[in-house]
Design an enzyme around this catalytic site. Structure first.
Site, short mmCIF file in Angstrom:
data_model
loop_
_atom_site.label_atom_id
_atom_site.label_comp_id
_atom_site.label_asym_id
_atom_site.label_seq_id
_atom_site.Cartn_x
_atom_site.Cartn_y
_atom_site.Cartn_z
CB SER B 41 -0.38 0.06 1.18
OG SER B 41 -1.94 -0.93 1.51
CD GLU B 62 -0.45 0.36 13.06
OE1 GLU B 62 -0.20 0.05 14.27
OE2 GLU B 62 -0.50 -0.13 12.45
CG PHE B 87 -3.07 2.68 10.84
CD1 PHE B 87 -3.83 3.20 11.74
CD2 PHE B 87 -3.47 1.86 9.84
CE1 PHE B 87 -5.61 2.96 11.45
CE2 PHE B 87 -4.54 1.29 9.61
CZ PHE B 87 -5.44 1.86 10.54
CG HIS B 113 -3.93 4.86 1.65
ND1 HIS B 113 -2.91 4.52 1.81
CD2 HIS B 113 -5.04 3.73 1.75
CE1 HIS B 113 -2.74 2.89 0.64
NE2 HIS B 113 -4.44 2.88 0.46
CG ASP B 121 -10.47 0.52 2.93
OD1 ASP B 121 -11.42 -0.37 2.00
OD2 ASP B 121 -9.49 0.47 2.59
NE ARG B 171 -6.95 2.89 -1.78
CZ ARG B 171 -8.02 1.81 -1.25
NH1 ARG B 171 -9.24 2.87 -0.93
NH2 ARG B 171 -8.01 0.73 -1.40
#
Lengths: 267, 320
Positions: B41, B62, B87, B113, B121, B171
């Site tokens: 990703s 994380e 995160f 993202h 999502d 993204r």
């Protein structure tokens, strides 16, 4: 250093940290007293550190993740010669040098900021990985508290370090059985701690955390896995009215109690 | 596409990060990378493949990743952490605060993202507060580049800067309209279009939306200046004030909450130095939702038409 000298060193450190906490009306005397023998063996028998060259890349690193016991570490570093003992007068005061919780740039010999719990083990892992990557023999020791094992963020590195086979990393759990406002195993039961850590693939050694011979042996034990030393200690060790007393997590000794403590330590 | 502002192709900004990181790997042996099980990703797979001994898979942990990154700086290494923006910030704020920002560690927190364009999502992952969280940390640099080329250039530039940096990207594929060979200067705003009637300060892919507004505004007789604020902190105060003094009214545009975002930084500066009417195109105290990126940009008021409306409104408020 001879055994008698080491014992004298623990006395000097105990008195220094109590004086600091008395003078500044600071708390956490009990949390610092429980780790004095551990700090003494680390800084006088085990860690490859040089007060004349505190940033030597090849040095061993020690992180006190339980940063609230800072007075114990500051007193030990001063005793070891990292900085002048006058620094200790500037602990926990306005425009001071040494903050209540640790700022790693405050004085020589400090390796990492600490205070917010559950951070030091990850930082120490980063240092251990860096040493491997640079092919240095440098070892990393991280001390955490038993209460700190309540933090989820401690269990992330506990899971990862054995996976990465970081045999240059040692963790010491100061298992003094008392945390901020309660008995550790009443707040959250850690037991069976030894088996838990073994199941995570750590090499686990359980010792009396006030027996300097046991501490030294445990630190020097050769293992292929990362090592965790569960050090059974007594909160407030060395001062009768503080030993195993919850209130000495936060109280600070007045002059009369300080004198009594000095008397007990010197005898 | 407009005649005035062409773009070469569309690409995701996260791929610009991946390309930049790979190039850094070849150029700078001190660069190491950490990822919390999102290698694909974050487009970090090329770096991982090329430099396996300099890549650390931390797992879905994380907090651990941020601490390890702080520790890894010790011998002069430059750790780049990679995970989603959510995160990278909110989840690990205390780790960043104590072990990276307070400790002044040379860690590059690279976050993909970001914002509602994460899309389907949904709201749990669509962080719209990250710029605010990070810019409040003393000493933290906050960068939000506008396209693939600029993200790549920014990735290269932050390795040469000593200190903690938050690099935000996204993204979806967005137009590439800045040069491939650009030199990225941290903290230096870029005038994309000169104008005299209104200043539009935009960040991230909203810079493109602002440029798309220029021609429609032109047809209405409004000559808009567009300035790309890729570095939100430190803000290019001189560039903001210079443009504000010229046009005397401001629109800000960003894919972030109004609270704590670019508009907030600019309003703070102007209220102190040169009070100027300002309108903000940003998310208005709301979480996102599941949907396609384009539809969400419209629904949450972040589209070209929203910039145009804001311009019309702020021009009316201009003190003459």
């Amino acid at each position: 250093m001879k055994k008698t000298d080491l014992v004298q060193t623990t006395k000097n450190i105990r008195k220094a940290l109590l004086m600091m906490n008395h003078r500044s009306n600071a708390s956490h005397s009990g949390s610092a007293l429980s780790i004095v023998e551990l700090l003494t063996v680390l800084y006088f028998k085990y860690l490859n550190v040089d007060p004349e060259n505190p940033k030597d890349p090849k040095r061993d690193k020690f992180i006190l993740s339980k940063g609230h016991a800072s007075s114990g570490l500051y007193a030990t570093l001063a005793e070891r010669g990292f900085f002048d003992k006058s620094y200790l007068d500037r602990f926990y005061v306005d425009n001071g040098i040494l903050p209540g919780h640790i700022d790693f740039e405050a004085a020589p010999g400090l390796e990492s900021a600490a205070g917010s719990l559950g951070h030091g083990l990850s930082v120490g892992m980063g240092m251990a990985i860096a040493a491997k990557y640079q092919k240095l023999k440098s070892r990393v020791v991280v001390m955490i508290s038993d209460g700190e094992l309540n933090e989820g963020s401690i269990w992330e590195p506990l899971l990862l370090a054995p996976h990465l086979k970081l045999d240059n990393l040692t963790v010491i759990v100061d298992y003094n059985k008392i945390q901020s406002f309660g008995i550790t195993n009443e707040v959250i039961n850690l037991e069976p701690l030894n088996e838990k850590l073994k199941a995570f693939n750590w090499h686990v050694i359980e010792i009396n955390g006030h027996d300097m011979k046991e501490i030294e042996q445990a630190l020097n034990a050769k293992t292929s896995q990362p090592k965790i030393i569960i050090a059974h200690t007594i909160k407030g060790k060395g001062v009768s009215y503080m030993e195993n007393k919850l209130e000495w997590h936060y109280r600070s000794p007045n002059k009369e109690l300080l004198d009594q403590a000095y008397g007990e330590i010197d005898n | 596409m407009s005649a005035k502002f062409p773009f070469t192709e569309k690409k995701d900004t996260r791929s610009g990060f991946g390309a930049g990181l790979l190039e850094l790997g070849k150029k700078n042996p001190n660069v190491v990378a950490l990822c919390a099980d999102l290698t694909g990703s974050l487009k970090m797979d090329a770096f991982e493949k090329e430099f396996p001994d300099r890549f650390f898979q931390i797992g879905i942990a994380e907090a651990n990743m941020m601490g390890i990154a702080a520790g890894l700086t010790i011998g002069g290494k430059i750790p780049f952490t990679g995970t989603f923006a959510n995160f990278s910030t909110g989840r690990v704020y205390d780790q960043i605060r104590q072990s990276i920002a307070y400790s002044g560690k040379n860690v590059k927190i690279c976050a993909s993202h970001a914002g509602i364009t994460l899309g389907e999502d949904g709201a749990t992952h669509q962080i719209l507060e990250d710029i605010g969280l990070m810019k409040m940390l003393p000493g933290m640099v906050v960068i939000n580049p506008c396209d693939y080329n600029q993200t790549k250039a920014a990735t290269l530039a932050i390795a040469d800067y000593v200190g903690p940096v938050y690099l935000r990207f996204g993204r979806p594929s967005v137009p590439i309209f800045t040069p491939a060979d650009q030199k990225f200067e941290i903290g230096k705003a870029i005038v994309m279009n000169e104008g005299k009637d209104v200043s539009i300060f935009a960040t991230g892919h909203l810079v493109w939306k602002a440029l798309m507004a220029v021609e429609e505004l032109e047809a209405m007789g409004i000559n808009a200046e567009v300035i790309n604020i890729h570095t939100i902190k430190p803000l290019d105060n001189a560039a903001v004030l210079k443009s504000a003094m010229k046009t005397k009214c401001i629109v800000t545009a960003e894919e972030h909450q109004m609270n704590g975002g670019l508009g907030d930084s600019i309003a703070q500066l102007l209220s102190r130095e040169y009070p100027t009417p300002i309108e903000m195109v940003a998310v208005k105290d709301s979480f996102g939702e599941s949907g396609t990126p384009d539809q969400l940009m419209v629904k949450y008021g972040l589209d070209t038409s929203d910039i145009i409306k804001a311009v019309q409104k702020v021009i009316k408020r201009k003190m003459v």
